[in-house]
Design a protein around this motif. Structure first.
Motif, PDB file in Angstrom:
ATOM      1  N   GLN A  33      92.024  24.928  40.439  1.00 30.26           N
ATOM      2  CA  GLN A  33      92.542  23.577  40.679  1.00 30.26           C
ATOM      3  C   GLN A  33      91.808  22.560  39.819  1.00 30.26           C
ATOM      4  OE1 GLN A  33      92.108  23.152  44.903  1.00 30.26           O
ATOM      5  NE2 GLN A  33      94.011  24.248  45.360  1.00 30.26           N
ATOM      6  N   LYS A  34      90.495  22.724  39.722  1.00 25.55           N
ATOM      7  CA  LYS A  34      89.693  21.812  38.907  1.00 25.55           C
ATOM      8  C   LYS A  34      90.086  21.924  37.434  1.00 25.55           C
ATOM      9  CE  LYS A  34      84.969  20.642  37.671  1.00 25.55           C
ATOM     10  NZ  LYS A  34      83.555  21.006  37.796  1.00 25.55           N
ATOM     11  N   GLU A  35      90.281  23.155  36.959  1.00 24.27           N
ATOM     12  CA  GLU A  35      90.678  23.369  35.571  1.00 24.27           C
ATOM     13  C   GLU A  35      92.041  22.747  35.293  1.00 24.27           C
ATOM     14  OE1 GLU A  35      90.411  27.461  34.388  1.00 24.27           O
ATOM     15  OE2 GLU A  35      88.271  27.558  34.842  1.00 24.27           O
ATOM     16  N   ALA A  68      89.147  42.355  44.649  1.00 21.48           N
ATOM     17  CA  ALA A  68      90.165  42.073  45.670  1.00 21.48           C
ATOM     18  C   ALA A  68      90.269  40.573  45.912  1.00 21.48           C
ATOM     19  CB  ALA A  68      89.828  42.812  46.963  1.00 21.48           C
ATOM     20  N   ALA A  69      89.139  39.886  45.972  1.00 22.69           N
ATOM     21  CA  ALA A  69      89.142  38.436  46.195  1.00 22.69           C
ATOM     22  C   ALA A  69      89.880  37.721  45.068  1.00 22.69           C
ATOM     23  CB  ALA A  69      87.711  37.917  46.317  1.00 22.69           C
ATOM     24  N   LEU A  70      89.645  38.144  43.838  1.00 20.92           N
ATOM     25  CA  LEU A  70      90.330  37.542  42.693  1.00 20.92           C
ATOM     26  C   LEU A  70      91.839  37.751  42.793  1.00 20.92           C
ATOM     27  CD1 LEU A  70      90.278  36.136  39.919  1.00 20.92           C
ATOM     28  CD2 LEU A  70      89.905  38.390  38.913  1.00 20.92           C
ATOM     29  N   LEU A  71      92.249  38.964  43.131  1.00 15.13           N
ATOM     30  CA  LEU A  71      93.679  39.270  43.241  1.00 15.13           C
ATOM     31  C   LEU A  71      94.329  38.492  44.390  1.00 15.13           C
ATOM     32  CD1 LEU A  71      93.510  43.111  42.573  1.00 15.13           C
ATOM     33  CD2 LEU A  71      94.402  41.351  41.027  1.00 15.13           C
ATOM     34  N   VAL A  72      93.617  38.374  45.494  1.00 15.24           N
ATOM     35  CA  VAL A  72      94.137  37.598  46.619  1.00 15.24           C
ATOM     36  C   VAL A  72      94.291  36.138  46.200  1.00 15.24           C
ATOM     37  CG1 VAL A  72      93.605  36.716  48.937  1.00 15.24           C
ATOM     38  CG2 VAL A  72      93.278  39.150  48.414  1.00 15.24           C
ATOM     39  N   ALA A  73      93.287  35.614  45.519  1.00 22.08           N
ATOM     40  CA  ALA A  73      93.324  34.218  45.087  1.00 22.08           C
ATOM     41  C   ALA A  73      94.471  33.954  44.114  1.00 22.08           C
ATOM     42  CB  ALA A  73      91.998  33.828  44.438  1.00 22.08           C
ATOM     43  N   HIS A  81      87.543  30.713  43.889  1.00 21.17           N
ATOM     44  CA  HIS A  81      88.452  30.930  42.752  1.00 21.17           C
ATOM     45  C   HIS A  81      89.539  29.862  42.721  1.00 21.17           C
ATOM     46  CE1 HIS A  81      86.972  34.688  41.151  1.00 21.17           C
ATOM     47  NE2 HIS A  81      87.043  35.275  42.330  1.00 21.17           N
ATOM     48  N   ARG A  82      90.131  29.607  43.867  1.00 20.45           N
ATOM     49  CA  ARG A  82      91.226  28.628  43.932  1.00 20.45           C
ATOM     50  C   ARG A  82      90.754  27.228  43.561  1.00 20.45           C
ATOM     51  NH1 ARG A  82      94.116  31.039  49.372  1.00 20.45           N
ATOM     52  NH2 ARG A  82      95.195  32.732  48.306  1.00 20.45           N
ATOM     53  N   ASP A  85      82.681  36.029  53.761  1.00 17.86           N
ATOM     54  CA  ASP A  85      82.208  35.982  52.380  1.00 17.86           C
ATOM     55  C   ASP A  85      83.351  36.203  51.392  1.00 17.86           C
ATOM     56  OD1 ASP A  85      79.515  35.490  53.081  1.00 17.86           O
ATOM     57  OD2 ASP A  85      79.176  37.626  53.425  1.00 17.86           O
ATOM     58  N   LEU A  86      84.261  37.112  51.723  1.00 17.68           N
ATOM     59  CA  LEU A  86      85.414  37.334  50.844  1.00 17.68           C
ATOM     60  C   LEU A  86      86.328  36.112  50.871  1.00 17.68           C
ATOM     61  CD1 LEU A  86      87.118  40.452  49.859  1.00 17.68           C
ATOM     62  CD2 LEU A  86      88.638  38.694  50.732  1.00 17.68           C
ATOM     63  N   ARG A  87      86.524  35.532  52.038  1.00 19.25           N
ATOM     64  CA  ARG A  87      87.352  34.319  52.127  1.00 19.25           C
ATOM     65  C   ARG A  87      86.740  33.188  51.313  1.00 19.25           C
ATOM     66  NH1 ARG A  87      87.339  35.203  57.837  1.00 19.25           N
ATOM     67  NH2 ARG A  87      86.302  33.179  58.047  1.00 19.25           N
ATOM     68  N   ALA A  88      85.419  33.084  51.347  1.00 22.15           N
ATOM     69  CA  ALA A  88      84.745  32.050  50.562  1.00 22.15           C
ATOM     70  C   ALA A  88      84.930  32.291  49.067  1.00 22.15           C
ATOM     71  CB  ALA A  88      83.263  32.010  50.916  1.00 22.15           C
ATOM     72  N   GLU A  89      84.907  33.546  48.650  1.00 28.37           N
ATOM     73  CA  GLU A  89      85.113  33.893  47.235  1.00 28.37           C
ATOM     74  C   GLU A  89      86.533  33.539  46.803  1.00 28.37           C
ATOM     75  OE1 GLU A  89      83.734  35.634  43.549  1.00 28.37           O
ATOM     76  OE2 GLU A  89      82.667  35.034  45.345  1.00 28.37           O
TER      77      GLU A  89
END
Length: 66
Positions: free
Chosen positions: A56-58, A10-15, A51-52, A43-47
């Motif tokens: 951004q770094k990439e 879910a965190a990945l999809l949100v990100a 990801h974001r 913890d989910l918000r931090a995940e």
């Protein structure tokens, strides 16, 4: 704290910010209310933020396209 696999998905999809909350909930097999509760979890918000920041770094390092 490590998130359970479903919350990690879910965190990945949100990100990714490509799907609506309803679509994310459906894809994860949970209700919209559960997703809303998860999104309030620090913890989910931090995940999501991790990801974001990685993306951004990439982008800064490699550019938009390989």
């Amino acid at each position: 704290m490590t998130l359970p696999p479903l919350q990690q998905e879910a965190a990945l999809l949100v990100a990714q910010d490509k799907l609506s909350n309803a679509q994310i909930a459906k894809k994860c097999g949970i209700g919209s209310t559960t997703l809303a509760e998860w999104k309030r979890n620090k913890d989910l918000r931090a995940e999501v933020e991790a990801h974001r920041k990685l993306w951004q770094k990439e982008i800064r390092t490699r550019g938009l396209a390989d």
